[in-house]
Design an enzyme around this catalytic site. Structure first.
Site, PDB file in Angstrom:
ATOM      1  N   PRO A 264     161.427  46.303  37.965  1.00  0.00           N
ATOM      2  CA  PRO A 264     160.045  46.338  37.474  1.00  0.00           C
ATOM      3  C   PRO A 264     159.599  45.061  36.776  1.00  0.00           C
ATOM      4  CG  PRO A 264     161.090  48.442  37.090  1.00  0.00           C
ATOM      5  CD  PRO A 264     162.172  47.527  37.606  1.00  0.00           C
ATOM      6  N   CYS A 265     158.340  44.697  37.057  1.00  0.00           N
ATOM      7  CA  CYS A 265     157.771  43.449  36.544  1.00  0.00           C
ATOM      8  C   CYS A 265     157.079  43.567  35.186  1.00  0.00           C
ATOM      9  CB  CYS A 265     156.756  42.896  37.548  1.00  0.00           C
ATOM     10  SG  CYS A 265     157.444  42.525  39.173  1.00  0.00           S
ATOM     11  N   PRO A 266     156.460  44.720  34.835  1.00  0.00           N
ATOM     12  CA  PRO A 266     155.678  44.771  33.591  1.00  0.00           C
ATOM     13  C   PRO A 266     156.388  44.279  32.337  1.00  0.00           C
ATOM     14  CG  PRO A 266     155.206  46.708  34.907  1.00  0.00           C
ATOM     15  CD  PRO A 266     156.334  45.972  35.605  1.00  0.00           C
ATOM     16  N   PRO A 267     157.718  44.461  32.173  1.00  0.00           N
ATOM     17  CA  PRO A 267     158.343  43.960  30.946  1.00  0.00           C
ATOM     18  C   PRO A 267     158.223  42.451  30.755  1.00  0.00           C
ATOM     19  CG  PRO A 267     159.780  45.549  32.021  1.00  0.00           C
ATOM     20  CD  PRO A 267     158.671  45.246  32.983  1.00  0.00           C
ATOM     21  N   PHE A 268     157.919  41.711  31.837  1.00  0.00           N
ATOM     22  CA  PHE A 268     157.903  40.250  31.764  1.00  0.00           C
ATOM     23  C   PHE A 268     156.546  39.639  32.137  1.00  0.00           C
ATOM     24  CE2 PHE A 268     161.988  41.900  33.354  1.00  0.00           C
ATOM     25  CZ  PHE A 268     162.773  41.628  32.251  1.00  0.00           C
TER      26      PHE A 268
END
Length: 437
Positions: free
Chosen positions: A92-96
């Site tokens: 998943p991309c949202p954390p970064f």
């Protein structure tokens, strides 16, 4: 026969597989899936249908597509898949993401550290993980180094590279931050893929589709859209319906003659004014992601609110041509195609010496002392800033003596499979789990 010989041992398990952008690229690079795991049911349906079709064309058994939380052992068991050639995924991309809060290890969706530990269980010959450009920024320098160091402990050489989709024939900027790790015997043979040269523009890519219903303004529109697209944003389940990104991106789309406020059901027809600003269809967006032509054909499965679901599947994908280029580079390394030189194509650009100095020291150390240890390569202010960033992803003890702060680096907060990690709370409640993407 050559293809059969080349692909015989190139087995792959893909995690967080989405709708299959990376899957298709790896297939075209010669890899064959034994398992794919995806949380979203609509994306998993798309993946299952297309992987089954690809398997039929090669006379192979269709791979299993497991639906659910990739870190849930009731969904799949990593130890059942040891010794494969490649563990791949788009965690998943949202954390970064720069568009988000960049919570890193504090975001329940963060799976990078878990993926590294999973590689330790499975012991694949190679690992491929891709994410957004935000992970390449100074905010995550310590996080990146922790990933590299853990891979080294597991017997891999690993590194990061920022790749732009436009360099591989995709008519979109779409920078992706890619990690490749290889077991030591294969690492000397790896080289990052080189750009293919030339630029494919939005106008060239979409003229056939935008003119399909007889719009008289299609030719002028294609001439106006004579550059690559901004990065397409698929969004997450925490936010609304489909559009082409934040305000800045919408302005860029408008300058190319596109209304970025939503997705159309069909191309403009003859009744549409020749100076209109059309919206793109999902088919057009898929083409801008690299799904174009017979070789890259892909059929998306619709779910409830199918336009939004389909757009999210497309917009969150790793462009297949980019995945193919990286896959070919990994396959060449695993076949040891090139003469070994004793050094890989890896570069130290995304390494962090501050993290390493803190970790190796083990005790309390001041910024001034770190500055001395690093030979003045970084300023005192820069070191202090990096330590501040690290406090978001790692436990950090602070001791003050004679008015001087000293720091000791503690445990990584990232989820690595711990039974008591806060991530489990987010996945325990169905109403919360349905919003995770």
């Amino acid at each position: 026969m050559e293809l059969e010989m080349a692909t015989k041992d190139l087995t792959t398990v893909e995690i967080c597989a989405g709708a299959g952008g990376q899957s298709l690229g790896l297939h075209l690079a010669g890899f064959r899936h034994t398992l794919a795991v995806e949380l979203d049911r609509d994306a998993a349906g798309t993946l299952e249908r297309n992987l089954a079709r690809l398997a039929r064309t090669t006379g192979q058994t269709a791979p299993v597509v497991a639906v659910g939380d990739v870190a849930d052992q009731s969904v799949w068991e990593p130890s059942d898949h040891t010794g494969i050639a490649l563990l791949a995924g788009g965690v998943p991309c949202p954390p970064f993401s720069i568009a988000g809060k960049q919570l890193g290890s504090s975001d329940e969706r963060d799976l990078f550290a878990w993926a590294v530990e999973t590689a330790g269980v499975m012991q694949p010959k190679a690992v491929l993980l891709e994410n957004v450009r935000g992970l390449s920024m100074p905010r995550f320098a310590g996080y990146r180094q922790a990933v590299l160091d853990r891979f080294a402990e597991l017997g891999y050489s690993a590194d990061w590279q920022l790749l732009e989709a436009k360099d591989f024939g995709v008519p979109q900027l779409r920078p992706r931050f890619v990690l490749v790790a290889l077991q030591e015997e294969y690492a000397p043979f790896f080289r990052w893929p080189e750009p293919i040269g030339g630029v494919n523009t939005v106008g060239d890519a979409l003229y056939e589709l935008i003119s399909a219903n007889g719009w008289t303004g299609a030719a002028a529109w294609a001439e106006r859209a004579n550059r690559v697209a901004p990065t397409i944003v698929g969004g997450s389940k925490k936010h609304g319906g489909p559009d082409l990104g934040p305000t800045r991106a919408k302005r860029e789309w408008r300058s190319m003659g596109v209304d970025g406020l939503g997705i159309a059901d069909a191309a403009p027809g003859p009744e549409t004014h020749h100076d209109a600003l059309p919206r793109l269809t999902n088919e057009m967006v898929a083409r801008l992601q690299g799904w174009t032509g017979a070789e890259y054909a892909w059929e998306f499965q619709y779910g409830k609110g199918h336009k939004t679901s389909t757009y999210r599947q497309i917009g969150n994908a790793f462009p297949p041509p980019v995945a193919r280029a990286v896959g070919l580079a990994i396959a060449a390394a695993l076949r040891q195609d090139a003469a070994a030189t004793g050094r890989t194509g890896f570069k130290p650009e995304f390494h962090d010496e501050v993290y390493r100095a803190l970790r190796s020291h083990g005790g309390f150390i001041s910024v001034i002392r770190l500055h001395e240890i690093l030979g003045g390569a970084l300023s005192v202010d820069d070191i202090a800033r990096r330590i501040n960033f690290m406090t978001r992803d790692f436990e950090m003890e602070v001791r003050v003596r004679a008015g001087v702060d000293s720091y000791r680096l503690g445990e990584w907060r990232a989820f690595r499979g711990q039974d008591d990690h806060v991530r489990h709370e987010a996945f325990a409640a169905p109403q919360k789990r349905s919003k995770i993407s």
